[in-house]
Design an enzyme around this catalytic site. Structure first.
Site, PDB file in Angstrom:
ATOM      1  N   HIS A   1       0.815  -1.221   0.000  1.00  0.00           N
ATOM      2  CA  HIS A   1       0.000   0.000   0.000  1.00  0.00           C
ATOM      3  C   HIS A   1       0.845   1.266   0.000  1.00  0.00           C
ATOM      4  CE1 HIS A   1       0.210  -0.499   4.547  1.00  0.00           C
ATOM      5  NE2 HIS A   1       0.396   0.806   4.454  1.00  0.00           N
TER       6      HIS A   1
ATOM      7  N   SER B   1       4.440   1.333   8.432  1.00  0.00           N
ATOM      8  CA  SER B   1       4.116   0.336   7.414  1.00  0.00           C
ATOM      9  C   SER B   1       5.346   0.062   6.559  1.00  0.00           C
ATOM     10  CB  SER B   1       2.990   0.839   6.508  1.00  0.00           C
ATOM     11  OG  SER B   1       1.765   0.817   7.163  1.00  0.00           O
TER      12      SER B   1
END
Length: 305
Positions: free
Chosen positions: A140, A262
């Site tokens: 992502h 992330s």
């Protein structure tokens, strides 16, 4: 009569033995029934915008443990006191600590990343070197259909430390994702490999990569996660802990993380080298989670790093 019965018994025993041996020979060397199924991969050149698909061959092996060695690079290696060990949720009180010597091994393998998207958005994240010119992160961080698809551009700052960029910054040339990330968006496919325009890993070094067979193989494994949380601008923060549960495709742990982490490496030290076993990406109220490096991912990284 007894002699004849004995011969019949021995003949039957030999027949059964041969059947068992034949069945074992036909059985797959390593069963992937419970492992993550990946149909193939897709790569995008961020300069030309060319997109293509490919697959990676996974050789048969009897090995329970596959290892890609890392490197400390040509830069003088200042070792940290991190014993390997010593996103998006704080579980209880925040147990993270700031890493002030980001030039030490293994922290210089970890980079702050900034992604510019086709729709004008800009996001941050974390990535880590897994080869001379390859870095791993979350999918992502490189592909988001809501932001226009593949990133417009991505830049990385290895070992960034607040306003200091001890090893400069570098542009990403191309990105690779599992095709299922685009079609399903499931967490277990949230991993990506980025190829840099500069082989900075030759100088800085990079993490080794490890795969271990068995869905619960990492249960209780001591790990560390280090990355760049958004609330601590440009600062590297780390926490150690243990894997509370491992599945065929995910790792779960009570290690604190927040937005910006992330893509962080989920890593350990075995016995004196740093190995990544997963990519952090998600959080919850009781535990956080990352994608586990599976056998196919292992050979994919080996092929592309």
């Amino acid at each position: 009569m007894k002699s004849k019965s004995l011969l019949n018994y021995m003949g039957a025993l030999v027949f059964v033995t041969l059947i068992v041996m034949f069945a074992l020979k036909l059985a797959p060397i390593v069963s992937e029934a419970s492992e993550l199924s990946i149909a193939g991969f897709e790569t995008a050149d961020l300069d030309t915008r060319k997109v293509s698909t490919y697959d990676v061959t996974v050789p048969e092996t009897t090995s329970q443990d596959l290892v890609l060695s890392g490197s400390t690079g040509t830069e003088p290696a200042t070792l940290s006191l991190d014993n390997g060990i010593s996103t998006f949720s704080i579980i209880g009180s925040d147990g993270r600590e700031r890493i002030t010597n980001t030039k030490a091994v293994p922290f210089r393998y970890i980079a702050y990343i900034r992604t510019n998207w086709p729709n004008g958005d800009q996001t941050i994240g974390t990535a880590w070197l897994c080869g001379p010119s390859a870095m791993m992160t979350s999918a992502h961080c490189v592909y988001d259909s809501a932001r226009g698809g593949y990133a417009k551009s991505i830049r990385v700052w290895p070992a960034r430390n607040g306003s200091a960029s001890p090893f400069d910054s570098y542009a990403v040339k191309s990105v690779h994702i599992a095709r299922e990330w685009k079609t399903t968006g499931q967490q277990k496919y949230d991993f990506a490999l980025m190829n840099l325009k500069t082989a900075i890993g030759n100088r800085l070094g990079y993490f080794g990569v490890r795969y271990k067979k068995g869905a619960s193989a990492y249960d209780g494994k001591h790990i560390a996660i280090a990355g760049y949380p958004g609330e601590h601008q440009y600062q590297l923060w780390k926490m150690s802990g243990s894997v509370s549960e491992s599945t065929a495709s995910m790792l779960y742990y009570k290690v604190d993380t927040t937005g910006g982490q992330s893509g962080s490496p989920v890593y350990c030290r075995v016995p004196s080298e740093y190995y990544a076993i997963g990519i952090h990406g998600y959080g919850g109220t009781s535990q956080n989670a990352g994608v586990r490096i599976t056998r196919k991912m292992f050979y994919w990284i080996k092929n592309k790093r």
